[in-house]
Design an enzyme around this catalytic site. Structure first.
Site, PDB file in Angstrom:
ATOM      1  N   LYS A 297      22.082  18.398  41.155  1.00 47.75           N
ATOM      2  CA  LYS A 297      20.864  17.840  41.740  1.00 47.75           C
ATOM      3  C   LYS A 297      19.622  18.528  41.194  1.00 47.75           C
ATOM      4  CE  LYS A 297      21.961  19.057  45.875  1.00 47.75           C
ATOM      5  NZ  LYS A 297      23.126  19.865  45.485  1.00 47.75           N
TER       6      LYS A 297
ATOM      7  N   PRO B 217      26.726  18.139  47.892  1.00 46.56           N
ATOM      8  CA  PRO B 217      27.097  19.558  47.974  1.00 46.56           C
ATOM      9  C   PRO B 217      26.412  20.381  46.902  1.00 46.56           C
ATOM     10  CG  PRO B 217      29.033  18.114  47.989  1.00 46.56           C
ATOM     11  CD  PRO B 217      27.870  17.270  47.630  1.00 46.56           C
TER      12      PRO B 217
ATOM     13  N   TYR C   4     -11.094  -5.278   6.384  1.00 45.23           N
ATOM     14  CA  TYR C   4     -10.132  -4.165   6.319  1.00 45.23           C
ATOM     15  C   TYR C   4      -9.433  -4.065   4.964  1.00 45.23           C
ATOM     16  CZ  TYR C   4      -6.197  -1.152   7.572  1.00 45.23           C
ATOM     17  OH  TYR C   4      -5.276  -0.137   7.608  1.00 45.23           O
TER      18      TYR C   4
ATOM     19  N   GLU D 240       0.835  -1.199   0.000  1.00 43.57           N
ATOM     20  CA  GLU D 240       0.000   0.000   0.000  1.00 43.57           C
ATOM     21  C   GLU D 240       0.871   1.252   0.000  1.00 43.57           C
ATOM     22  OE1 GLU D 240      -2.566  -0.135   3.366  1.00 43.57           O
ATOM     23  OE2 GLU D 240      -3.559  -2.004   2.780  1.00 43.57           O
TER      24      GLU D 240
END
EC number: 3.1.21.-
Length: 660
Positions: free
Chosen positions: A404, A399, A211, A120
């Protein structure tokens, strides 16, 4: 059939064949290609037309050409050029070659299998080929294995048929793109509980009749439809477009269930008994749009859909209406999606084939600690997907300036529906955390009297909290992401330290201790970084479940998890991949501070509190230490520093003073 005399023999045979195979199960695959640019060389779907001397391939192409010509409706002149036709015939032979080789690799007989192939051309997908495969001995669990084998065979045959001149390295890269990009896909579904992908079996005859046979044939370059189809029974190979539609119609009529007119009125419908007002319809449409656009705040609503916002503001009680609408939106997202889902859906599939996880800033931060960054990212995704169990909190601690907050902020921004813990609000600290996909606690400190409530939320329990000016409200299990410079396992109530809370808090944390300071020009994380990391992990088999984590890494992560184990393996024989750097070395002179012992040389107490500073005085400048250690790759240990200090106060180095 009663009206059998009015239909051709081919139509009746095809209809009966579909009836016999209507309920048989089959896999559904899609073969496709993608437009690729390798060093300026464009490779499109119609560039795989190299001449072949393989006798079997030539015979398959001749058979496909016969089916093409026989199925062509002579009343309509086809405008498909000979090059396109030839390319489709080549693809048909390649697909059949892959299909039969895959069947033989499983020690199956082709005569025991049934299949259907249809080529297709879609408006959005371009060229693609549908394949239905079923047979004796083919079970649902074999679907993914067949997909992998077909994908490998498809990529190999495409390389052999590519007419564009390529170097060996470019051929290897093209095959990698085909295999990693999954140019052969399998129809699957997602399980509601496990969130895993499972093979979806289709009904062979029903799928073809309902289908594939209903599609239009592509006769011009501007149209979209099917080129060619074939099957194991040779029933649809030579059917024209009108005959295909007739077969589908006869099959549908024969399987149409008997209809009985019934009317059922529920209690709610009887009670309502009215037509929805225009206002109700408008609110429902607005909620649906806000959920689809992931709008969880008034600001997002103003930016994405200002018209609906102004419409509600203009109504009576507009502020309350807006507030309730947003509450329904956030509740819908919190109950139907996880934080991991909201991140993963932002991944762009087009960027995944060229994505290198080692080049991301997150993995560079983890590599500075010599960690296995794949293991770290896998653990984080499990918690974000609510699969961490009691360990429901991601803790970034260490620290300042170690990365972070940039990781936590990036993840929170991607999730969007985030609640923030407010330590300043002593009585209602979790007031903003209901109906959220993620709870973000930035710069956490001593939780004091709130520690029990904090532990319940961090373990993913369903609890009720008090809200200011309202009644209590329930918080569903929600993952938590937390950053801090302090030791949150030490709880102080008043002036008394409560050690009984230390171990329960550790049991609820995914401990990620960042100690390496980032350079000033490190920058923020890119918007596409974590979505692509999540998609990359899924593609490589690292599902966001604790079962997958234990399968790959052996055990669930705990507080003392060794993220550096197992060590990263450097890929070999991959000419296009860059070398992965697992460590970043910096000298004291680069950052202009006095050298201190590295984390590995500290004792156990300092290892648990990496943000504390050693009390040993420093006697040399950063430039002096840098010059001393420029010929070594490791930082000085405590014993080496102690030796240097004693040498400075020895007889040879003792300072001289003038008493005059």
């Amino acid at each position: 059939m009663a009206a059998g005399n009015t239909y051709s023999e081919e139509v009746l045979k095809a209809t009966n064949w579909l009836q016999d195979n209507a309920q048989k199960e089959a896999f559904s695959y899609v073969f496709k290609t993608q437009k690729v640019n390798l060093n300026g060389k464009e490779i499109a779907w119609n560039n795989y037309n190299k001449d072949t001397t393989d006798a079997e391939m030539i015979n398959l192409q001749r058979g496909a050409e016969t089916s093409w010509d026989q199925a062509t409706d002579m009343e309509w002149e086809s405008e498909i050029d000979s090059l396109t036709k030839g390319q489709v015939l080549i693809f048909d032979s390649l697909v059949k070659k892959c299909l039969f080789e895959g069947i033989l690799q499983k020690n199956l007989s082709p005569s025991d299998c049934y299949w259907f192939i249809q080529h297709e051309h879609g408006q959005d997908t371009g060229y693609h080929c549908h394949v239905l495969l079923g047979g004796k001995g083919l079970q649902q669990a074999m679907g993914k294995w067949f997909r992998k084998q077909l994908n490998n065979l498809w990529s190999r045959w495409l390389i052999m048929q590519c007419k564009v001149p390529l170097t060996p390295v470019e051929r290897i890269k093209l095959r990698e793109l085909a295999e990693d990009g999954e140019w052969v896909s399998l129809l699957t579904y997602t399980h509601k509980q496990t969130k895993k992908q499972y093979t979806k079996m289709t009904h062979f005859g029903n799928m073809i009749a309902y289908y594939f046979l209903n599609k239009k044939r592509k006769t011009t370059e501007r149209e979209h439809g099917y080129y060619l189809s074939s099957d194991s029974g040779f029933m649809t190979n030579f059917l024209k477009e009108g005959e295909r539609h007739l077969v589908s119609h006869l099959f549908t009529e024969a399987n149409k269930p008997e209809t009985v007119e019934t009317t059922v009125t529920t209690a709610q419908e009887a009670k309502r008994g009215k037509i929805q007002t225009k206002k109700e319809v408008s609110i429902k449409c607005t909620i649906r749009d806000l959920v689809n656009k992931r709008c969880t705040s008034i600001e997002d609503w103003m930016m994405t859909d200002p018209d609906s916002y102004i419409e509600m503001m203009a109504q009576t009680g507009g502020e309350n209406l807006i507030k309730n609408t947003l509450e329904i939106t956030t509740l819908t997202l919190a109950r139907t999606k996880t934080a991991y889902d909201l991140i993963l859906e932002k991944a762009k599939p087009s960027m995944l084939p060229t994505f290198n996880i080692s080049n991301t800033r997150t993995c560079k931060i983890f590599s500075m600690h010599n960690w296995n960054y794949i293991k770290c990212c896998h653990a984080i995704t499990c918690v974000l997907n609510r699969q961490g169990g009691k360990r429901n909190t991601i803790l970034f601690h260490g620290p300042a300036s170690t990365g972070k907050s940039i990781i936590a902020q990036h993840i929170a921004n991607l999730v969007g529906n985030v609640g923030c813990y407010n330590a300043a609000n002593v009585n209602f600290p979790f007031n903003d955390c209901t109906n959220k996909n993620l709870i973000w606690i930035e710069e956490a400190g001593n939780f004091s009297n709130q520690v029990n409530q904090f532990k319940a939320i961090c373990s993913g329990q369903t609890i009720r909290i008090d809200q200011k000016g309202k009644g209590s409200k329930q918080i569903e299990p929600t993952p938590v992401i937390m950053t801090t410079n302090e030791d949150i396992t030490k709880v102080r109530i008043g002036c008394e330290e409560r050690p009984e809370h230390t171990q329960p808090i550790r049991d609820r944390m995914l401990n990620i201790n960042l100690t390496r300071k980032l350079p000033g020009d490190f920058g923020l994380l890119e918007e596409t970084e974590w979505p692509l990391i999540c998609a990359w992990l899924v593609k490589k088999g690292y599902q966001a479940t604790m079962a997958s984590y234990m399968h790959h890494w052996g055990n669930v992560p705990d507080w003392s998890e060794k993220w550096e184990e197992p060590k990263m393996q450097t890929p070999i024989n991959t000419p296009t991949d860059s070398q992965i750097s697992t460590s970043v070395k910096t000298s004291p002179a680069d950052n202009n501070y006095a050298a201190t012992p590295i984390q590995e040389d500290l004792d156990l107490a300092l290892a648990l509190e990496p943000w504390s500073e050693p009390t040993t005085p420093t006697f040399t400048t950063a430039l002096t230490q840098h010059a001393r250690f420029s010929n070594t790759d490791t930082s000085p240990t405590w014993s080496e520093i102690e030796t240097d200090i004693r040498a400075c106060f020895g007889e040879n180095c003792a300072p001289t003073t003038n008493l005059e």
